[in-house]
Scaffold this motif. Structure first.
Motif, short mmCIF file in Angstrom:
data_model
loop_
_atom_site.label_atom_id
_atom_site.label_comp_id
_atom_site.label_asym_id
_atom_site.label_seq_id
_atom_site.Cartn_x
_atom_site.Cartn_y
_atom_site.Cartn_z
N LEU A 6 0.83 -1.21 0.00
CA LEU A 6 0.00 0.00 0.00
C LEU A 6 0.86 1.25 0.00
CD1 LEU A 6 -2.75 -1.05 2.60
CD2 LEU A 6 -3.08 -0.67 0.15
N GLY A 15 -2.26 2.76 6.59
CA GLY A 15 -2.15 1.57 5.74
C GLY A 15 -2.38 0.29 6.52
N LEU A 58 -6.12 0.07 7.25
CA LEU A 58 -6.91 -0.25 6.06
C LEU A 58 -6.82 -1.75 5.75
CD1 LEU A 58 -8.62 0.52 3.63
CD2 LEU A 58 -6.53 1.10 2.40
N ALA A 83 -7.70 10.15 8.11
CA ALA A 83 -7.38 9.98 6.68
C ALA A 83 -7.93 11.15 5.88
CB ALA A 83 -7.95 8.65 6.16
N TYR A 126 -8.53 6.16 1.07
CA TYR A 126 -8.47 5.39 2.32
C TYR A 126 -9.70 5.65 3.16
CZ TYR A 126 -3.59 3.78 1.93
OH TYR A 126 -2.45 3.14 1.54
N TYR A 173 -4.95 11.13 -2.44
CA TYR A 173 -3.92 10.59 -1.55
C TYR A 173 -3.26 11.64 -0.66
CZ TYR A 173 -4.61 6.48 -4.38
OH TYR A 173 -5.19 5.40 -5.01
#
Length: 696
Positions: A55, A138, A141, A171, A179, A334
């Motif tokens: 990720l 990450g 998730l 996030a 995410y 992102y």
């Protein structure tokens, strides 16, 4: 699961200078350390850190972050140590791994305390290096993607709730919308399975009956823009289930009443093209007033930039449209991770200024509940924009007031606030701000935060700062009272008390310093005998059980009255010696004495005012207090015991409210002066039987 060479190739595809040997060593290290450990799914445990590292490569993060992702569970779940990690992979990786590891060592705590402590360590760690947050997001998730393998429904629900309350909003705050959306969808499925099933079923039904409608609308938008000479890419999509459910809940509507389930994204080549495209769409289709937002000229705090509008398409169908450039899109999906550039030392600190507010909240929070409350307020986003008179822009949650604005500008400014002008007009501090308001804060050097502000402020930073200031003020007042009481106690001892005796007393009582001793005396945590014995051991052996000083009689005299003029103490504010007072002359009734801050005076009285003061020998008056007690056996007796212990005679007591689990009493007390009344209130507040005590 990514194989070793695949992970290395991914990193080298965007960072040709990456240390291949170091990456290989980290991959092998995590496989060896986790060994035969298994996940709930039955997969080898090392598959999890490898997937988290994958990720991170999707985000094109630096080599140290990839290695941290590979090693993030080794110190917690294996025999590996931070020292060993530092020796093999360097100080930066060791620091990052340690930051992520610290978040996991709290499983034995109660749920709220665990969540709060997790959040506290999390915020402190990521304030030092935002890569800790990126790895943790990450990690969370991937754990959410495999959450369904956990057998315990309670544990699944707890993890999902924590994800919804903390990780998804975080996030969002760093702009990682991909995410955020996936975390919300996975958590929503666990927390509201029936609603999730219903909404996904309806979406599937719409999809099957769509007949290519989404593609047709996207094509129509693209053609309209092409005819205007704009080269764009248009993509249509459905809103995800959680977004639809949230809108249904907020608007109290059914699924059928949600008319903007479809959303379209227009990717243009430049900022100018974004605005041109907006104009074309508004001329081609009717736009819905109030739904246009310009996040290009005024980005969100997380760096998000886009134009948002809503159009009425054919047959009164509503569709949402977002217009942005490709660079904006990459950053929007992102966030910070999209342009994190450690190799050049270019850390986008401007985008994480809100972290400083969160750290301030961590420092100000009194307990776990407060920390969670304040931080959730700080990380959820539904924002308005307001300006200082010089044009500086601040983003605040909807419902914010000038006090929230002042604390957002600077904590010191918030603390010194006495008034505000909104768009040039003097307005109450509880006024709700709107988009575009210009706010000028009026401050006073001697001003301080007021407890009443907690009734209308909405930001976590403001609430935390106000509560801290109120606690400090109350503690200071109690300590000051304790100092006066200490001098009286010390005066009854057979020897003069110096600094050395105080230091020894502090040690004997197990306190930290003299200031804590004064606070303990003022708060009635220590009685006179305990203090005397700590100062001079053996000094209380010959003392009688009850105090040997006589209680003073009431003797009130008022300075500022014409001799012979009668007066009475007002029943609305119950002034006692030590209060600043004024007199109201009423024809045929003499003078009524009020405390200067009496609400009756504030409402306006059409009589002569007299500036008065207490006579030097004034002692004894009736003060009124309100005490909120827990509704359980023995609490009323404890209340009476506190009054008796502090020599406050009860003249009248009445229960004014009974609302289980609480009961409220108003009590008229005969006290010597303000200091005496303050001592009684401090003793009440220190009791476990009493939740709140205040003077009326």
């Amino acid at each position: 699961m990514l194989r070793q060479y695949e992970l290395v190739e991914r990193v080298q595809s965007y960072d040709p200078n990456a240390d291949e040997a170091m990456l290989n060593r980290a991959y092998v290290y995590t496989v060896q350390k986790h060994g035969t450990q298994k996940r709930a799914s039955g997969d080898p445990y090392f598959s999890h850190p490898v997937e988290v590292a994958g990720l991170m490569t999707d985000l094109k993060l630096d080599q140290d972050t990839i290695i941290t992702a590979l090693l993030h569970d080794t110190v917690e779940d294996t025999l590996a140590t931070i020292g060993e990690v530092e020796e093999l992979f360097g100080g930066d990786v060791a620091r990052l791994v340690d930051g992520v590891t610290k978040l996991s060592k709290i499983e034995a705590m109660p749920e709220n305390e665990r969540a709060a402590e997790n959040l506290r360590k999390f915020l402190l760690a990521m304030s030092e290096d935002i890569r800790v947050l990126l790895v943790k997001l990450g990690d969370r998730l991937h754990n959410m993607r495999t959450l369904h393998y956990i057998k315990s429904p309670e544990k699944r629900a707890r993890i999902a709730r924590e994800t919804m309350d903390i990780y998804a909003p975080l996030a969002e705050r760093v702009g990682m919308y991909e995410y955020m959306r996936e975390m919300q969808a996975l958590a929503f499925e666990q927390l509201e399975p029936e609603a999730y099933g219903t909404i996904t079923g309806r979406l599937e039904q719409i999809r099957s009956q769509d007949g290519g409608q989404v593609d047709a609308i996207a094509l129509a938008i693209k053609q309209a823009l092409a005819e205007a000479g704009l080269k764009v890419e248009v993509v249509g999509r459905e809103k995800h289930p959680y977004s639809i459910w949230k809108k249904m809940a907020e608007r109290h509507v059914s699924f059928e009443q949600i008319t903007d389930i479809m959303a379209f994204r227009v990717i243009a080549e430049s900022d100018d093209d974004c605005y041109r495209a907006l104009g074309v769409l508004h001329r081609t289709w009717q736009f819905i007033p109030g739904r246009f937002k310009d996040y290009v000229s005024t980005p969100k705090t997380n760096g998000y930039r886009s134009l948002h509008t809503a159009l009425i398409y054919e047959n009164s169908m509503r569709v949402e449209v977002q217009i942005r450039t490709r660079d904006m899109h990459q950053t929007n999906e992102y966030g910070l991770a999209a342009h994190w550039a450690y190799k050049q030392g270019d850390r986008p600190d401007g985008q994480v200024g809100w972290l400083r507010d969160l750290i301030e909240i961590v420092d100000a929070s009194h307990d776990a509940e407060e920390l969670l409350e304040h931080t959730r307020l700080a990380i959820y986003q539904d924002r308005i924009f307001a300006f200082t008179p010089k044009g500086a822009l601040f983003q605040l949650p909807k419902g914010s007031t000038p006090v929230d604005f002042a604390f957002a500008v600077h904590t010191d400014l918030g603390a010194q606030t006495v008034g505000a002008k909104i768009n040039g007009r003097h307005m109450p501090l509880r006024t709700v701000l709107h988009n575009g308001d210009v706010v000028e804060i009026i401050k006073g050097k001697a001003a301080e935060p007021q407890l009443s502000w907690l009734g209308f402020v909405v930001t976590g930073k403001a609430r935390a700062s106000i509560r801290r200031a109120v606690r400090q003020k109350e503690r200071s007042e109690v300590a000051e009272l304790g100092t006066l009481m200490f001098e009286e106690i010390a005066g009854r001892l057979p020897t003069k008390i110096g600094k050395k005796a105080i230091r020894e007393a502090v040690k004997r009582l197990g306190l930290d310093d003299a200031e804590e001793l004064m606070y303990a005396i003022g708060a009635a945590q220590l009685d006179d005998r305990e203090v005397m014995e700590a100062l001079v051991p053996g000094s209380t052996a010959q003392l009688p059980d009850e105090p040997d000083w006589p209680r003073q009689e009431r003797a009130i005299s008022i300075v500022g009255l014409t001799p012979g003029v009668g007066f009475q103490l007002a029943q609305c504010c119950h002034p006692v010696p030590g209060d600043r007072i004024v007199g109201i002359r009423k024809p045929g009734e003499g003078v009524e004495v009020h405390a200067i801050d009496c609400l009756t005076l504030a409402s306006g009285i059409d009589h002569d005012w007299l500036d008065l003061s207490w006579g030097k020998r004034s002692q004894g008056a009736i003060g009124r207090v309100r005490a909120t007690l827990y509704d359980r056996p023995g609490t009323l007796a404890e209340l009476a015991g506190i009054f008796a212990k502090n020599l406050a005679n009860v003249m009248h007591i009445a229960q004014t409210q009974h609302d289980p689990p609480f009961q409220v009493y108003e009590v008229d007390l005969e006290v010597q002066d303000v200091a005496h009344l303050t001592r009684v209130l401090s003793a009440l507040r220190a009791s476990d039987a009493i939740t709140q005590a205040e003077r009326i």
